[in-house]
Design an enzyme around this catalytic site. Structure first.
Site, PDB file in Angstrom:
ATOM      1  CE1 TYR A 171      31.690  36.381  32.454  1.00 49.63           C
ATOM      2  CE2 TYR A 171      31.628  34.024  32.857  1.00 49.63           C
ATOM      3  CZ  TYR A 171      32.255  35.126  32.310  1.00 49.63           C
ATOM      4  OH  TYR A 171      33.423  34.971  31.628  1.00 49.63           O
TER       5      TYR A 171
HETATM    6  P1  NAP Z   1      39.508  41.633  32.895  1.00 51.74           P
HETATM    7  O1  NAP Z   1      40.945  41.456  33.213  1.00 51.74           O
HETATM    8  O2  NAP Z   1      38.543  41.976  33.967  1.00 51.74           O
HETATM    9  O3  NAP Z   1      39.387  42.728  31.723  1.00 51.74           O
HETATM   10  C1  NAP Z   1      38.129  43.135  31.278  1.00 51.74           C
HETATM   11  C2  NAP Z   1      38.336  44.162  30.191  1.00 51.74           C
HETATM   12  O4  NAP Z   1      37.043  44.636  29.751  1.00 51.74           O
HETATM   13  C3  NAP Z   1      39.127  45.367  30.678  1.00 51.74           C
HETATM   14  O5  NAP Z   1      40.006  45.779  29.657  1.00 51.74           O
HETATM   15  C4  NAP Z   1      38.039  46.412  30.907  1.00 51.74           C
HETATM   16  O6  NAP Z   1      38.604  47.684  30.728  1.00 51.74           O
HETATM   17  C5  NAP Z   1      37.035  46.057  29.805  1.00 51.74           C
HETATM   18  N1  NAP Z   1      35.680  46.515  30.114  1.00 51.74           N
HETATM   19  C6  NAP Z   1      34.930  46.191  31.200  1.00 51.74           C
HETATM   20  N2  NAP Z   1      33.754  46.827  31.156  1.00 51.74           N
HETATM   21  C7  NAP Z   1      33.760  47.581  30.009  1.00 51.74           C
HETATM   22  C8  NAP Z   1      32.836  48.479  29.428  1.00 51.74           C
HETATM   23  N3  NAP Z   1      31.656  48.769  29.998  1.00 51.74           N
HETATM   24  N4  NAP Z   1      33.162  49.089  28.256  1.00 51.74           N
HETATM   25  C9  NAP Z   1      34.356  48.823  27.668  1.00 51.74           C
HETATM   26  N5  NAP Z   1      35.279  47.978  28.173  1.00 51.74           N
HETATM   27  C10 NAP Z   1      34.979  47.373  29.337  1.00 51.74           C
HETATM   28  O7  NAP Z   1      38.910  40.332  32.159  1.00 51.74           O
HETATM   29  P2  NAP Z   1      39.616  39.048  31.537  1.00 51.74           P
HETATM   30  O8  NAP Z   1      39.733  38.053  32.619  1.00 51.74           O
HETATM   31  O9  NAP Z   1      40.779  39.419  30.720  1.00 51.74           O
HETATM   32  O10 NAP Z   1      38.421  38.548  30.590  1.00 51.74           O
HETATM   33  C11 NAP Z   1      38.275  38.981  29.249  1.00 51.74           C
HETATM   34  C12 NAP Z   1      37.080  38.262  28.660  1.00 51.74           C
HETATM   35  O11 NAP Z   1      37.232  36.862  28.829  1.00 51.74           O
HETATM   36  C13 NAP Z   1      35.757  38.625  29.322  1.00 51.74           C
HETATM   37  O12 NAP Z   1      34.744  38.679  28.328  1.00 51.74           O
HETATM   38  C14 NAP Z   1      35.505  37.464  30.271  1.00 51.74           C
HETATM   39  O13 NAP Z   1      34.142  37.263  30.526  1.00 51.74           O
HETATM   40  C15 NAP Z   1      36.084  36.319  29.455  1.00 51.74           C
HETATM   41  N6  NAP Z   1      36.498  35.149  30.251  1.00 51.74           N
HETATM   42  C16 NAP Z   1      37.437  35.276  31.235  1.00 51.74           C
HETATM   43  C17 NAP Z   1      37.817  34.147  31.959  1.00 51.74           C
HETATM   44  C18 NAP Z   1      38.849  34.220  33.063  1.00 51.74           C
HETATM   45  O14 NAP Z   1      38.954  33.244  33.843  1.00 51.74           O
HETATM   46  N7  NAP Z   1      39.639  35.295  33.163  1.00 51.74           N
HETATM   47  C19 NAP Z   1      37.238  32.897  31.649  1.00 51.74           C
HETATM   48  C20 NAP Z   1      36.306  32.818  30.628  1.00 51.74           C
HETATM   49  C21 NAP Z   1      35.951  33.940  29.930  1.00 51.74           C
HETATM   50  P3  NAP Z   1      38.116  49.033  31.485  1.00 51.74           P
HETATM   51  O15 NAP Z   1      37.793  48.652  32.892  1.00 51.74           O
HETATM   52  O16 NAP Z   1      39.277  49.933  31.304  1.00 51.74           O
HETATM   53  O17 NAP Z   1      36.933  49.473  30.682  1.00 51.74           O
END
Ligand code: NAP
Length: 268
Positions: A171
Protein backbone atom coordinates in the site's frame (compact mmCIF):
# COMPACT_ATOMS: atom_id res chain seq x y z
CA UNK A 1 -16.83 61.70 -6.50
CA UNK A 2 -18.49 58.27 -6.16
CA UNK A 3 -19.21 56.83 -2.75
CA UNK A 4 -16.82 53.82 -2.52
CA UNK A 5 -18.70 52.44 0.47
CA UNK A 6 -22.12 52.32 -1.23
CA UNK A 7 -23.57 48.80 -1.57
CA UNK A 8 -24.72 47.78 -5.05
CA UNK A 9 -28.15 46.29 -4.28
CA UNK A 10 -28.44 44.80 -7.78
CA UNK A 11 -25.30 42.63 -7.43
CA UNK A 12 -26.04 38.98 -6.58
CA UNK A 13 -25.06 38.23 -3.01
CA UNK A 14 -22.17 35.78 -2.74
CA UNK A 15 -22.99 32.78 -0.56
CA UNK A 16 -19.40 32.95 0.61
CA UNK A 17 -18.64 29.24 0.31
CA UNK A 18 -15.07 28.19 -0.44
CA UNK A 19 -16.27 26.20 -3.47
CA UNK A 20 -19.20 28.31 -4.68
CA UNK A 21 -20.08 27.63 -8.32
CA UNK A 22 -17.75 24.66 -8.71
CA UNK A 23 -18.63 21.16 -9.83
CA UNK A 24 -16.48 18.60 -8.03
CA UNK A 25 -16.16 14.86 -8.49
CA UNK A 26 -15.33 12.84 -5.36
CA UNK A 27 -14.27 9.20 -5.75
CA UNK A 28 -14.56 6.81 -2.84
CA UNK A 29 -17.56 8.87 -1.72
CA UNK A 30 -19.73 6.00 -0.46
CA UNK A 31 -18.16 6.13 3.02
CA UNK A 32 -15.21 7.36 5.08
CA UNK A 33 -13.12 10.33 3.97
CA UNK A 34 -14.89 10.58 0.59
CA UNK A 35 -18.37 10.80 2.13
CA UNK A 36 -17.17 13.46 4.59
CA UNK A 37 -15.56 15.39 1.72
CA UNK A 38 -18.65 15.27 -0.48
CA UNK A 39 -20.75 16.66 2.38
CA UNK A 40 -18.25 19.42 3.21
CA UNK A 41 -17.82 20.44 -0.45
CA UNK A 42 -21.60 20.75 -0.78
CA UNK A 43 -21.73 22.88 2.39
CA UNK A 44 -19.03 25.06 0.80
CA UNK A 45 -21.22 25.68 -2.23
CA UNK A 46 -20.08 23.03 -4.73
CA UNK A 47 -22.31 20.82 -6.83
CA UNK A 48 -20.90 17.42 -6.01
CA UNK A 49 -20.73 14.21 -8.03
CA UNK A 50 -20.12 11.20 -5.80
CA UNK A 51 -18.49 8.07 -7.21
CA UNK A 52 -17.85 4.52 -5.99
CA UNK A 53 -19.03 0.99 -6.87
CA UNK A 54 -21.82 0.56 -4.30
CA UNK A 55 -24.80 2.47 -5.69
CA UNK A 56 -26.97 2.01 -2.59
CA UNK A 57 -24.31 3.35 -0.25
CA UNK A 58 -23.62 6.27 -2.61
CA UNK A 59 -27.31 7.15 -2.78
CA UNK A 60 -27.49 7.23 1.04
CA UNK A 61 -24.75 9.88 1.12
CA UNK A 62 -26.37 11.81 -1.75
CA UNK A 63 -29.72 11.79 0.10
CA UNK A 64 -28.03 13.13 3.24
CA UNK A 65 -26.41 16.00 1.30
CA UNK A 66 -29.71 16.89 -0.40
CA UNK A 67 -31.57 16.76 2.93
CA UNK A 68 -29.09 19.34 4.23
CA UNK A 69 -29.84 21.60 1.23
CA UNK A 70 -26.84 20.65 -0.90
CA UNK A 71 -26.69 19.69 -4.58
CA UNK A 72 -25.36 16.21 -5.27
CA UNK A 73 -25.66 13.25 -7.59
CA UNK A 74 -23.98 9.88 -8.00
CA UNK A 75 -22.13 7.98 -10.72
CA UNK A 76 -21.08 4.38 -10.32
CA UNK A 77 -17.73 3.20 -11.66
CA UNK A 78 -14.98 0.74 -10.85
CA UNK A 79 -11.42 2.05 -10.78
CA UNK A 80 -10.14 -1.46 -11.47
CA UNK A 81 -11.73 -1.21 -14.92
CA UNK A 82 -10.32 1.48 -17.23
CA UNK A 83 -13.35 1.64 -19.56
CA UNK A 84 -15.69 1.96 -16.58
CA UNK A 85 -13.51 4.78 -15.17
CA UNK A 86 -13.34 6.76 -18.45
CA UNK A 87 -17.11 6.43 -18.88
CA UNK A 88 -17.77 7.35 -15.23
CA UNK A 89 -15.66 10.51 -15.36
CA UNK A 90 -17.36 11.53 -18.62
CA UNK A 91 -20.80 11.00 -17.02
CA UNK A 92 -19.72 13.05 -14.00
CA UNK A 93 -18.61 15.95 -16.23
CA UNK A 94 -21.95 15.87 -18.09
CA UNK A 95 -24.21 15.84 -15.03
CA UNK A 96 -23.85 19.57 -14.27
CA UNK A 97 -22.25 20.55 -17.60
CA UNK A 98 -18.71 21.16 -16.32
CA UNK A 99 -15.97 19.78 -14.08
CA UNK A 100 -13.91 22.19 -11.96
CA UNK A 101 -12.36 19.78 -9.54
CA UNK A 102 -11.74 16.13 -8.71
CA UNK A 103 -10.90 14.57 -5.35
CA UNK A 104 -9.42 11.19 -6.32
CA UNK A 105 -9.81 9.61 -2.94
CA UNK A 106 -10.99 6.01 -3.49
CA UNK A 107 -8.76 3.29 -2.14
CA UNK A 108 -8.71 -0.50 -2.08
CA UNK A 109 -8.26 -2.15 1.32
CA UNK A 110 -4.75 -3.16 2.20
CA UNK A 111 -3.19 -6.22 3.84
CA UNK A 112 -0.83 -5.72 6.75
CA UNK A 113 2.87 -6.59 6.39
CA UNK A 114 5.59 -7.33 7.10
CA UNK A 115 7.24 -7.23 3.69
CA UNK A 116 8.14 -10.94 3.71
CA UNK A 117 4.50 -12.03 3.85
CA UNK A 118 3.15 -9.53 1.30
CA UNK A 119 0.98 -11.49 -1.11
CA UNK A 120 0.91 -11.18 -4.90
CA UNK A 121 -2.82 -10.45 -4.52
CA UNK A 122 -2.15 -7.45 -2.28
CA UNK A 123 0.50 -6.07 -4.63
CA UNK A 124 -1.90 -6.51 -7.59
CA UNK A 125 -4.86 -4.91 -5.75
CA UNK A 126 -2.78 -1.91 -4.72
CA UNK A 127 -1.30 -1.49 -8.20
CA UNK A 128 -4.63 -1.95 -9.98
CA UNK A 129 -6.93 0.28 -7.94
CA UNK A 130 -4.71 2.62 -5.94
CA UNK A 131 -2.31 3.35 -8.77
CA UNK A 132 -3.50 2.40 -12.26
CA UNK A 133 -7.10 3.31 -11.39
CA UNK A 134 -6.04 6.71 -10.02
CA UNK A 135 -3.86 7.26 -13.09
CA UNK A 136 -6.76 6.50 -15.45
CA UNK A 137 -9.15 8.76 -13.52
CA UNK A 138 -6.59 11.58 -13.65
CA UNK A 139 -6.08 11.14 -17.39
CA UNK A 140 -9.83 11.30 -17.93
CA UNK A 141 -10.38 14.50 -15.90
CA UNK A 142 -8.35 17.25 -17.67
CA UNK A 143 -10.40 17.09 -20.89
CA UNK A 144 -13.46 18.52 -19.11
CA UNK A 145 -11.29 20.99 -17.15
CA UNK A 146 -9.57 22.30 -20.31
CA UNK A 147 -13.01 23.10 -21.74
CA UNK A 148 -13.50 25.68 -18.94
CA UNK A 149 -9.92 26.96 -18.84
CA UNK A 150 -8.56 24.90 -15.96
CA UNK A 151 -9.33 23.04 -12.78
CA UNK A 152 -7.89 21.36 -9.71
CA UNK A 153 -7.19 17.74 -8.84
CA UNK A 154 -6.43 16.37 -5.37
CA UNK A 155 -5.32 12.77 -4.89
CA UNK A 156 -5.48 10.95 -1.57
CA UNK A 157 -2.08 9.51 -0.80
CA UNK A 158 -1.02 8.52 2.72
CA UNK A 159 1.44 9.20 5.49
CA UNK A 160 2.67 5.68 4.64
CA UNK A 161 3.74 6.99 1.23
CA UNK A 162 6.14 9.50 2.80
CA UNK A 163 8.38 7.11 4.69
CA UNK A 164 9.19 3.45 5.36
CA UNK A 165 6.16 1.36 6.22
CA UNK A 166 6.74 -2.02 7.80
CA UNK A 167 3.00 -2.28 8.58
CA UNK A 168 1.65 -1.74 5.05
CA UNK A 169 4.47 -2.31 2.54
CA UNK A 170 2.57 -2.71 -0.77
CA UNK A 171 0.00 0.00 0.00
CA UNK A 172 2.67 2.50 1.03
CA UNK A 173 4.93 1.82 -1.95
CA UNK A 174 1.99 2.42 -4.29
CA UNK A 175 1.03 5.62 -2.45
CA UNK A 176 4.57 6.87 -2.94
CA UNK A 177 4.24 6.13 -6.66
CA UNK A 178 1.03 8.20 -6.58
CA UNK A 179 3.02 11.09 -5.09
CA UNK A 180 5.40 10.93 -8.06
CA UNK A 181 2.48 10.88 -10.48
CA UNK A 182 0.95 13.87 -8.69
CA UNK A 183 4.15 15.89 -9.10
CA UNK A 184 4.52 14.93 -12.77
CA UNK A 185 0.88 15.76 -13.56
CA UNK A 186 1.22 19.11 -11.77
CA UNK A 187 4.06 20.15 -14.07
CA UNK A 188 2.55 18.57 -17.20
CA UNK A 189 -0.78 20.39 -16.91
CA UNK A 190 0.33 23.61 -15.17
CA UNK A 191 0.24 25.77 -18.32
CA UNK A 192 -3.33 24.60 -18.94
CA UNK A 193 -4.42 25.98 -15.58
CA UNK A 194 -4.84 22.57 -13.99
CA UNK A 195 -3.37 22.26 -10.49
CA UNK A 196 -2.61 18.80 -9.08
CA UNK A 197 -1.88 18.12 -5.41
CA UNK A 198 -2.12 15.22 -2.98
CA UNK A 199 -2.99 14.77 0.68
CA UNK A 200 -1.11 12.39 2.94
CA UNK A 201 -3.46 11.62 5.84
CA UNK A 202 -2.22 9.92 8.95
CA UNK A 203 -4.46 7.30 10.61
CA UNK A 204 -8.00 8.60 10.00
CA UNK A 205 -11.01 7.34 11.94
CA UNK A 206 -13.03 5.47 9.30
CA UNK A 207 -14.84 2.09 9.45
CA UNK A 208 -11.63 0.15 8.99
CA UNK A 209 -10.24 1.55 12.25
CA UNK A 210 -13.46 0.79 14.11
CA UNK A 211 -13.13 -2.83 12.95
CA UNK A 212 -9.50 -2.95 14.11
CA UNK A 213 -10.58 -1.42 17.45
CA UNK A 214 -13.28 -4.09 17.83
CA UNK A 215 -10.71 -6.85 17.12
CA UNK A 216 -8.09 -5.28 19.38
CA UNK A 217 -9.52 -2.81 21.91
CA UNK A 218 -7.17 0.09 22.64
CA UNK A 219 -5.84 0.34 19.06
CA UNK A 220 -7.29 3.81 18.43
CA UNK A 221 -6.00 5.20 21.73
CA UNK A 222 -2.54 3.73 21.14
CA UNK A 223 -2.24 5.05 17.58
CA UNK A 224 -3.58 8.45 18.64
CA UNK A 225 -1.13 8.69 21.53
CA UNK A 226 1.80 8.33 19.10
CA UNK A 227 0.63 11.36 17.07
CA UNK A 228 2.30 14.64 18.15
CA UNK A 229 -1.12 16.37 18.31
CA UNK A 230 -2.29 13.49 20.49
CA UNK A 231 -5.10 11.86 18.51
CA UNK A 232 -6.06 10.31 15.21
CA UNK A 233 -7.38 12.37 12.28
CA UNK A 234 -11.14 12.86 11.70
CA UNK A 235 -12.38 12.30 8.09
CA UNK A 236 -13.72 15.87 8.07
CA UNK A 237 -10.22 17.21 8.78
CA UNK A 238 -8.86 15.55 5.64
CA UNK A 239 -11.85 16.95 3.74
CA UNK A 240 -11.07 20.49 4.95
CA UNK A 241 -7.56 20.32 3.45
CA UNK A 242 -8.99 18.93 0.19
CA UNK A 243 -11.56 21.73 0.02
CA UNK A 244 -8.85 24.36 0.34
CA UNK A 245 -6.61 22.74 -2.28
CA UNK A 246 -9.58 22.52 -4.69
CA UNK A 247 -10.52 26.15 -4.09
CA UNK A 248 -9.20 29.29 -5.77
CA UNK A 249 -7.60 30.25 -2.45
CA UNK A 250 -4.89 27.71 -3.32
CA UNK A 251 -4.36 29.23 -6.78
CA UNK A 252 -0.53 29.07 -6.61
CA UNK A 253 -0.28 25.67 -4.93
CA UNK A 254 0.50 22.73 -7.19
CA UNK A 255 2.69 19.61 -7.02
CA UNK A 256 2.42 19.42 -3.23
CA UNK A 257 1.90 16.31 -1.10
CA UNK A 258 0.36 17.81 2.04
CA UNK A 259 0.43 15.76 5.24
CA UNK A 260 -2.78 15.87 7.33
CA UNK A 261 -1.36 13.83 10.15
CA UNK A 262 -1.12 15.84 13.37
CA UNK A 263 2.65 16.02 12.91
CA UNK A 264 3.22 12.28 12.37
CA UNK A 265 5.41 12.70 9.30
CA UNK A 266 7.89 14.99 10.99
CA UNK A 267 7.99 13.03 14.22
CA UNK A 268 9.35 9.93 12.42
P1 NAP B 1 -12.84 3.45 2.99
O1 NAP B 1 -13.73 3.87 4.09
O2 NAP B 1 -12.42 2.03 2.87
O3 NAP B 1 -13.50 3.91 1.60
C1 NAP B 1 -12.89 3.57 0.39
C2 NAP B 1 -13.75 4.13 -0.72
O4 NAP B 1 -13.16 3.75 -1.99
C3 NAP B 1 -15.17 3.59 -0.69
O5 NAP B 1 -16.06 4.62 -1.03
C4 NAP B 1 -15.14 2.52 -1.78
O6 NAP B 1 -16.44 2.39 -2.30
C5 NAP B 1 -14.16 3.13 -2.78
N1 NAP B 1 -13.54 2.12 -3.64
C6 NAP B 1 -12.80 1.05 -3.24
N2 NAP B 1 -12.42 0.33 -4.30
C7 NAP B 1 -12.93 0.96 -5.41
C8 NAP B 1 -12.90 0.68 -6.79
N3 NAP B 1 -12.29 -0.40 -7.30
N4 NAP B 1 -13.54 1.52 -7.65
C9 NAP B 1 -14.19 2.61 -7.16
N5 NAP B 1 -14.25 2.93 -5.85
C10 NAP B 1 -13.63 2.11 -4.99
O7 NAP B 1 -11.48 4.32 2.98
P2 NAP B 1 -11.06 5.64 3.76
O8 NAP B 1 -10.46 5.21 5.04
O9 NAP B 1 -12.13 6.64 3.73
O10 NAP B 1 -9.84 6.10 2.82
C11 NAP B 1 -10.02 6.95 1.70
C12 NAP B 1 -8.66 7.21 1.10
O11 NAP B 1 -7.78 7.70 2.10
C13 NAP B 1 -7.99 5.96 0.53
O12 NAP B 1 -7.30 6.32 -0.66
C14 NAP B 1 -7.01 5.55 1.61
O13 NAP B 1 -5.91 4.85 1.11
C15 NAP B 1 -6.59 6.92 2.13
N6 NAP B 1 -6.07 6.92 3.51
C16 NAP B 1 -6.84 6.47 4.54
C17 NAP B 1 -6.33 6.50 5.84
C18 NAP B 1 -7.13 6.01 7.02
O14 NAP B 1 -6.53 5.82 8.11
N7 NAP B 1 -8.45 5.83 6.91
C19 NAP B 1 -5.03 7.01 6.05
C20 NAP B 1 -4.29 7.47 4.97
C21 NAP B 1 -4.82 7.44 3.71
P3 NAP B 1 -17.06 1.03 -2.92
O15 NAP B 1 -16.59 -0.10 -2.06
O16 NAP B 1 -18.52 1.31 -2.89
O17 NAP B 1 -16.53 1.00 -4.31
Amino acid sequence: MTDQTAIDESAPASKGGLLDGKVILVTGASRGIGAAAASLFAEEGAEVVLAARDETALQRVVDGIRAAGGIADAVVFDLADADSTWAGVARAAKLYGRLDGAFNNAGAPQQPGPLDVTSEEDIDAQATVNFRGQWTAMKAQPEAMRAIGGGAIVNTSSLGGLRQSTDLPAYSAIKRALNSLTETAAVTWAREGIRVNALAPGGTLTDMWNQWEAAQPGTIAAVGAAVPLGRMVEPREVAEAAAWLLSDRAAMVTGVVLPVDGGGSVAG
